[in-house]
Design a protein around this motif. Structure first.
Motif, PDB file in Angstrom:
ATOM      1  N   VAL A 139       1.103  -1.210  -0.145  1.00 35.84           N
ATOM      2  CA  VAL A 139      -0.684   0.001  -0.080  1.00 35.84           C
ATOM      3  C   VAL A 139       1.211   1.576  -0.069  1.00 35.84           C
ATOM      4  CG1 VAL A 139      -1.829  -1.410   1.239  1.00 35.84           C
ATOM      5  CG2 VAL A 139      -0.232  -0.011   2.527  1.00 35.84           C
ATOM      6  N   THR A 140       0.282   2.527  -0.683  1.00 36.30           N
ATOM      7  CA  THR A 140       1.458   3.772  -0.213  1.00 36.30           C
ATOM      8  C   THR A 140       0.527   4.740   0.953  1.00 36.30           C
ATOM      9  OG1 THR A 140       1.687   3.269  -2.773  1.00 36.30           O
ATOM     10  CG2 THR A 140       1.677   5.632  -1.986  1.00 36.30           C
ATOM     11  N   TYR A 141       0.756   5.563   1.646  1.00 30.22           N
ATOM     12  CA  TYR A 141       0.491   6.082   2.896  1.00 30.22           C
ATOM     13  C   TYR A 141       0.480   7.431   1.872  1.00 30.22           C
ATOM     14  CZ  TYR A 141      -1.043   8.940   7.122  1.00 30.22           C
ATOM     15  OH  TYR A 141      -1.670   9.439   7.587  1.00 30.22           O
ATOM     16  N   CYS A 142      -0.835   7.801   1.856  1.00 28.62           N
ATOM     17  CA  CYS A 142      -1.183   9.343   1.497  1.00 28.62           C
ATOM     18  C   CYS A 142      -1.273  10.407   1.978  1.00 28.62           C
ATOM     19  CB  CYS A 142      -2.138   9.458   0.180  1.00 28.62           C
ATOM     20  SG  CYS A 142      -1.434   8.200  -1.429  1.00 28.62           S
ATOM     21  N   VAL A 143      -0.688  11.228   2.854  1.00 26.02           N
ATOM     22  CA  VAL A 143      -0.960  11.992   3.438  1.00 26.02           C
ATOM     23  C   VAL A 143      -1.880  13.483   2.915  1.00 26.02           C
ATOM     24  CG1 VAL A 143       0.257  13.616   5.596  1.00 26.02           C
ATOM     25  CG2 VAL A 143       1.266  11.821   4.435  1.00 26.02           C
ATOM     26  N   PHE A 144      -3.059  14.117   3.738  1.00 27.06           N
ATOM     27  CA  PHE A 144      -4.038  15.056   3.679  1.00 27.06           C
ATOM     28  C   PHE A 144      -3.233  16.326   4.633  1.00 27.06           C
ATOM     29  CE2 PHE A 144      -6.889  11.643   2.009  1.00 27.06           C
ATOM     30  CZ  PHE A 144      -6.303  10.994   1.323  1.00 27.06           C
ATOM     31  N   ASP A 145      -3.373  16.255   5.908  1.00 26.76           N
ATOM     32  CA  ASP A 145      -2.626  16.603   6.759  1.00 26.76           C
ATOM     33  C   ASP A 145      -1.273  16.774   7.553  1.00 26.76           C
ATOM     34  OD1 ASP A 145      -3.683  18.711   7.865  1.00 26.76           O
ATOM     35  OD2 ASP A 145      -5.251  19.115   7.795  1.00 26.76           O
ATOM     36  N   VAL A 146      -1.177  17.356   8.261  1.00 24.59           N
ATOM     37  CA  VAL A 146      -0.323  17.552   9.570  1.00 24.59           C
ATOM     38  C   VAL A 146      -1.360  18.166  10.228  1.00 24.59           C
ATOM     39  CG1 VAL A 146       1.765  18.135  10.379  1.00 24.59           C
ATOM     40  CG2 VAL A 146       1.706  18.079   7.350  1.00 24.59           C
ATOM     41  N   ILE A 147      -1.266  16.856  12.213  1.00 26.07           N
ATOM     42  CA  ILE A 147      -1.806  16.601  13.105  1.00 26.07           C
ATOM     43  C   ILE A 147      -1.397  17.313  13.865  1.00 26.07           C
ATOM     44  CG2 ILE A 147      -2.910  16.220  14.454  1.00 26.07           C
ATOM     45  CD1 ILE A 147      -4.419  14.460  12.404  1.00 26.07           C
ATOM     46  N   TYR A 148       0.126  17.265  14.420  1.00 22.52           N
ATOM     47  CA  TYR A 148       1.482  17.343  14.719  1.00 22.52           C
ATOM     48  C   TYR A 148       2.187  16.983  13.925  1.00 22.52           C
ATOM     49  CZ  TYR A 148      -0.792  16.406  19.437  1.00 22.52           C
ATOM     50  OH  TYR A 148      -2.084  17.068  20.904  1.00 22.52           O
ATOM     51  N   ARG A 149       3.553  18.094  14.126  1.00 24.64           N
ATOM     52  CA  ARG A 149       4.809  18.544  14.086  1.00 24.64           C
ATOM     53  C   ARG A 149       5.409  18.889  15.241  1.00 24.64           C
ATOM     54  NH1 ARG A 149       6.447  23.708  11.804  1.00 24.64           N
ATOM     55  NH2 ARG A 149       8.076  23.187  11.116  1.00 24.64           N
ATOM     56  N   SER A 150       6.484  18.583  15.252  1.00 25.08           N
ATOM     57  CA  SER A 150       7.312  18.764  16.406  1.00 25.08           C
ATOM     58  C   SER A 150       6.793  18.338  17.489  1.00 25.08           C
ATOM     59  CB  SER A 150       8.503  19.832  16.049  1.00 25.08           C
ATOM     60  OG  SER A 150       9.502  20.288  14.918  1.00 25.08           O
ATOM     61  N   TYR A 151       6.251  17.740  18.321  1.00 24.70           N
ATOM     62  CA  TYR A 151       5.499  17.481  19.244  1.00 24.70           C
ATOM     63  C   TYR A 151       4.523  18.711  19.246  1.00 24.70           C
ATOM     64  CZ  TYR A 151       8.534  13.875  20.157  1.00 24.70           C
ATOM     65  OH  TYR A 151       9.865  13.079  19.578  1.00 24.70           O
ATOM     66  N   CYS A 152       4.472  19.282  18.481  1.00 27.96           N
ATOM     67  CA  CYS A 152       2.999  20.587  18.445  1.00 27.96           C
ATOM     68  C   CYS A 152       2.160  21.110  17.765  1.00 27.96           C
ATOM     69  CB  CYS A 152       3.435  22.371  18.379  1.00 27.96           C
ATOM     70  SG  CYS A 152       5.133  22.390  19.460  1.00 27.96           S
ATOM     71  N   PHE A 153       0.538  20.346  18.107  1.00 25.81           N
ATOM     72  CA  PHE A 153      -0.584  20.922  17.542  1.00 25.81           C
ATOM     73  C   PHE A 153      -0.572  21.677  16.671  1.00 25.81           C
ATOM     74  CE2 PHE A 153      -5.338  21.800  17.798  1.00 25.81           C
ATOM     75  CZ  PHE A 153      -5.457  20.905  16.640  1.00 25.81           C
ATOM     76  N   CYS A 154      -0.377  21.540  15.031  1.00 28.49           N
ATOM     77  CA  CYS A 154      -0.655  22.321  14.022  1.00 28.49           C
ATOM     78  C   CYS A 154      -2.410  22.498  13.598  1.00 28.49           C
ATOM     79  CB  CYS A 154       0.026  21.761  12.802  1.00 28.49           C
ATOM     80  SG  CYS A 154       1.201  20.849  12.858  1.00 28.49           S
ATOM     81  N   TYR A 155      -2.839  23.944  13.828  1.00 28.96           N
ATOM     82  CA  TYR A 155      -4.467  24.110  14.311  1.00 28.96           C
ATOM     83  C   TYR A 155      -4.231  25.411  12.859  1.00 28.96           C
ATOM     84  CZ  TYR A 155      -3.624  27.189  17.767  1.00 28.96           C
ATOM     85  OH  TYR A 155      -3.182  27.663  18.617  1.00 28.96           O
TER      86      TYR A 155
END
Length: 111
Positions: free
Chosen positions: A84-100
């Motif tokens: 399978v291939t994993y297709c990314v739609f969104d980054v929820i956390y980056r560098s242990y910080c919530f991205c909103y």
């Protein structure tokens, strides 16, 4: 443009690399072919696993078939013969910080 028509998974690198279904079930062991991705620690990605048919179109029936395999003897075989291939739609956390809604940069620049 057609949708991917895959199976939704969260990809986490907080602690060990782990995958979670939309029902919060851990399904990491089912997709060993995705374990070597270069995702930085402290990241949670939202996306889908997708398997393409021979003509290059997403094949949801095959996605579902792979997702439902839990036999530890069959998983390594299928991860090579039907990866399978994993297709990314969104980054929820980056560098242990919530991205909103704070990230206006393209996804590639966030990782």
């Amino acid at each position: 443009m057609p949708g991917l028509d895959g199976i939704r998974l969260l990809y986490s690198t907080i602690g060990d690399v782990r995958f979670f279904s939309r029902h919060n079930n851990e399904v990491t062991d089912r997709f060993p072919e995705l374990m070597d991705q270069q995702v930085p620690p402290g990241t949670i990605l939202d996306g889908e696993i997708v398997r393409s048919s021979e003509d290059g179109r997403p094949d949801f029936k095959d996605d579902l078939s792979r997702f439902q395999i839990i036999n530890p003897k069959r998983i390594p075989i299928l991860s090579k013969s039907r990866p399978v291939t994993y297709c990314v739609f969104d980054v929820i956390y980056r560098s242990y910080c919530f991205c909103y809604k704070c990230c206006k940069r393209p996804l590639l620049f966030l990782l």
